[in-house]
Every structure is written in C-alpha cells, then in structure tokens.
Design an enzyme around this catalytic site. Structure first.
Site, PDB file in Angstrom:
ATOM      1  CG  ASP A 184       1.377  -1.022   2.875  1.00  9.23           C
ATOM      2  OD1 ASP A 184       0.729  -0.614   3.865  1.00  9.23           O
ATOM      3  OD2 ASP A 184       2.511  -1.501   2.975  1.00  9.23           O
ATOM      4  CG  ASP A 232       3.547  -0.621   9.031  1.00 12.46           C
ATOM      5  OD1 ASP A 232       3.568  -1.273  10.099  1.00 12.46           O
ATOM      6  OD2 ASP A 232       4.569  -0.346   8.396  1.00 12.46           O
TER       7      ASP A 232
HETATM    8  N1  GLY Z   1       4.997   0.519   5.988  1.00  9.95           N
HETATM    9  C1  GLY Z   1       6.384   0.222   6.003  1.00  9.95           C
HETATM   10  C2  GLY Z   1       7.186   1.229   6.726  1.00  9.95           C
HETATM   11  O1  GLY Z   1       6.684   2.013   7.494  1.00  9.95           O
HETATM   12  O2  GLY Z   1       8.373   1.255   6.500  1.00  9.95           O
END
Ligand code: GLY
Length: 377
Positions: free
Chosen positions: A94, A156
């Site tokens: 992330d 994600d």
């Molecule tokens: N990237 C983690 C979520 O969408 O909760």
C-alpha cells in the site's frame, strides 16, 4: 431534492464547511474510521495514511476551497511518512495509496522536487515487492514470528500501480510501467472472474509462481464478491488503461463495473459483499460505492460519447445518493463525511461507520463531477 447540476456544488460547499471544522481537531494525524462521531487515528505506517492528506489536497486544488491550512496539514502528514519509509519493516504494497495521495499529489499541485524524490523512492520500494516467477506484487510482510505470506497478492494492489505508471512517466524509464503491467496481467488471469466479480486474495507458490488457492479475505467467502474489492478492480483497471492504452484493462474495468451496478440495491450504494447468505446482515459499504463511482467516471473518460454517458450517469447516481442519503452534513457530533462504510466485516472491524477512504473517494468523485481535471493517481 436538489436541482440537477447544482447538487455537486452544494455538496462541495458542505464538505469544505465540515472539513474546516474537523481539520482543526484532526490536524496532521492519520484518521481511519469514525467511531461514535470521532475519527480514530492510526499510526503513520497504516495503509490509510494517505487519504486524509489526499482529501485536503483535493480541497486545496479547487479555488472554492483553497486553504493554506489544508496545505500545511497535508505537508506535515507527508513529512511524517519519511519515518515509515526509512523504518522499512512496516511497509507493504500500500506504498502506492500512501505516497500517491501525499507526495505525488503535492508534486502535481505545487511541483515540489522533494515530494517527487519521495514518491520515486516509494515507487522503487514497491518494485522490490515484485515476485518475478509469479509476476505479482507481494501484498504484506509477515504479520508475526514465523508467519509465511510471501505468496499472497490482493486485488487492492490495483490502486497501487498508478505510482509505478507515474514513476515511468516522470523519469522516462519504462521499467516501472512494465512491472505494473505484469502485475495487472496476473490480476486479469487470476482475480477477475468471467462474470465480473473479483477474488480478493490469491495465493501463489512464491518459489515457482504457480497459483495455489483463493482466500475470501475481507469478503464473506473465497467465492463471494466483496464489493470494495470490485471497486478496487474497476478503478484500478481503468487507471491501468489510462496509462497504457491497453484495451484489455478497459474491458476488465467494464466487466467489473457491469457486475457492480447490476448488483446495486435501489439507493445505488452497495452491500459490503454482493453474495452473502440471507442470515448475514447486509450492512452497506459506502466506501465501495464512492471508489466505484470514481472508477465509473474514469471509464466514462475512456469510451466514446453515447457509452460514456452511461458510465458517467452511473457514477453520478452513486455519488448523489451518498450525498443525499449517507451524508452527515448537519450533524456536528459526527466527523465523517459519508456514513455506513464497512472496513472488515469478517473480523468485525469498523462495521457501519464512516471511513476515511470513503470520504476521500466521495470528494474525488465530486471534484470530477464539478469539472476538475486533477488526478493524483
Ligand atoms: N486495502 C484494504 C481495504 O480495502 O480494506
């Protein structure tokens, strides 16, 4: 009911009024979920660290809401992330969310060279997570002693790829883009299902690259359809298409988008998973709606006129419903902008609460509807 065309301007004014107030308390910290009316802060290394500064940059980028106070808070948040990048251990995939909405945003708005260098450092660290055999970006580091998760990749990550595409554009070096496309192609093969629904977590053999299994993750089950995962795919694939021009990414974005809007309830805001048994509470996930709306608006920019209107209207319908039915505009006791998000239902974490990424994507979508050409992604 607000007249057509006027509602987004009115919503922008409401956002600006509310954030003027909430930013005085939140300041340069990292809110995630609003519990009993107040945003709870996370450590700077948590994946959501970019959304609050990103939201402030969106407001700063609009003449109607430009405020030096927003800029100063966003810059302070970005500086605090330096410790995270040097600390290294807590980094995960992330990196993209975090430095796109801080350093890339500031570089695009103000041309700050230090921000550009920070974002490039982050992009290089993201490249370091690439598994050459499996052609995927590894999601996380081990969560505990002895834990092995080097084979996990998650949907994600599609939203982390723009940091790499941007890095190629700004340096002229195509390696970042090639690596992003390799990951996106793995997602096409192993995450995007024929009906447009999406796997959340896919596990590979990190040594051979072979696909092993699928995990439900934040969805109800491996074969269910986590709505925020679908929205990450819609927007992430649309952005991969924007940077590469490759039709296969646009086709995947559309496939996921059609699955998404075919499964929306009457008020156009999704349940947290589109395939839950009747006995499971159908909490909404407004954050999935807000992110998907931004993805739909991105698809609208990529397709010819009559088709574009379909996607634009679908995106606007979601955002308008969030404004009219999910907003807490006159509630002084609530810091969140958009109510009823669901972070992690299986873990029972932050269910039915405002989430900072729901707020962020709502504001991004509004900016787009009001004609902004700005994109941090
Ligand atoms: N990237 C983690 C979520 O969408 O909760």
């Amino acid at each position: 009911m607000i007249e057509n065309g006027v509602w987004a301007d009115e919503a922008w004014g409401q956002v600006h009024r509310k954030v003027t107030r909430t930013s005085a308390r939140i300041g340069a910290r990292f809110p995630h979920a609003s519990v009993e009316g107040s945003y709870v802060m996370e450590a700077a290394h948590w994946w959501t660290a970019g959304f609050w500064p990103g939201l402030l940059w969106l407001l700063y980028g609009d003449e109607a809401s430009k405020s030096d106070s927003y800029r100063e808070i966003a810059e302070d948040c970005e500086r605090q992330l330096d410790e995270v990048i040097i600390g290294y251990d807590r980094l995960d995939h992330d990196i993209g969310f975090m430095w796109t909405l801080t350093s890339v945003a500031r570089y695009k708005l103000l041309g700050d060279e230090q921000s550009r260098r920070r974002a490039l450092l982050a992009a290089n660290l993201l490249c370091g997570r690439f598994n050459v055999k499996g052609r995927y970006i590894r999601a996380w580091n081990p969560w505990g002693e002895g834990q092995r998760n080097e084979g996990l990749a998650i949907i994600d990550c599609m939203m982390n790829l723009p940091l790499l595409y941007w890095a190629s554009e700004t340096t002229g070096d195509p390696r970042y883009k090639h690596l992003a496309m390799a990951h996106a192609d793995t997602v096409l093969e192993h995450f995007v299902r024929a009906d447009g629904s999406i796997n959340h977590i896919v596990e590979f053999d990190a040594e051979t690259g072979e696909k092993l299994t699928v995990h439900g993750g934040q969805g109800y089950a491996p074969e269910s359809a986590w709505s925020r995962g679908t929205s990450w795919a819609i927007y992430g694939m649309a952005l991969s298409h924007r940077y590469t021009g490759e039709a296969r990414y646009l086709e995947a974005a559309k496939r996921a988008a059609h699955f998404f809007f075919a499964n929306l309830p009457e008020d156009s805001v999704p349940v947290w998973d589109f395939r839950i048994p009747e006995a499971v509470t159908p909490y909404r996930d407004s954050s999935a709606g807000a992110c998907a709306a931004c993805g739909l608006l991105a698809i609208a920019e990529a397709v010819p006129a009559p088709e574009a209107e379909l996607y634009r209207q679908a995106g606007e319908r979601i955002l308008r419903s969030l404004y009219e039915n999910y907003g807490a505009w006159n509630d002084e006791a609530e810091e969140g902008l958009v109510l009823h998000g669901t972070s992690h239902f299986p873990a029972q974490q932050n269910v039915d609460v405002p989430l900072i990424y729901g707020d962020y994507f709502f504001v991004e979508g509004l900016a787009k509807l009001r004609g902004s050409r700005l994109s941090f992604w």
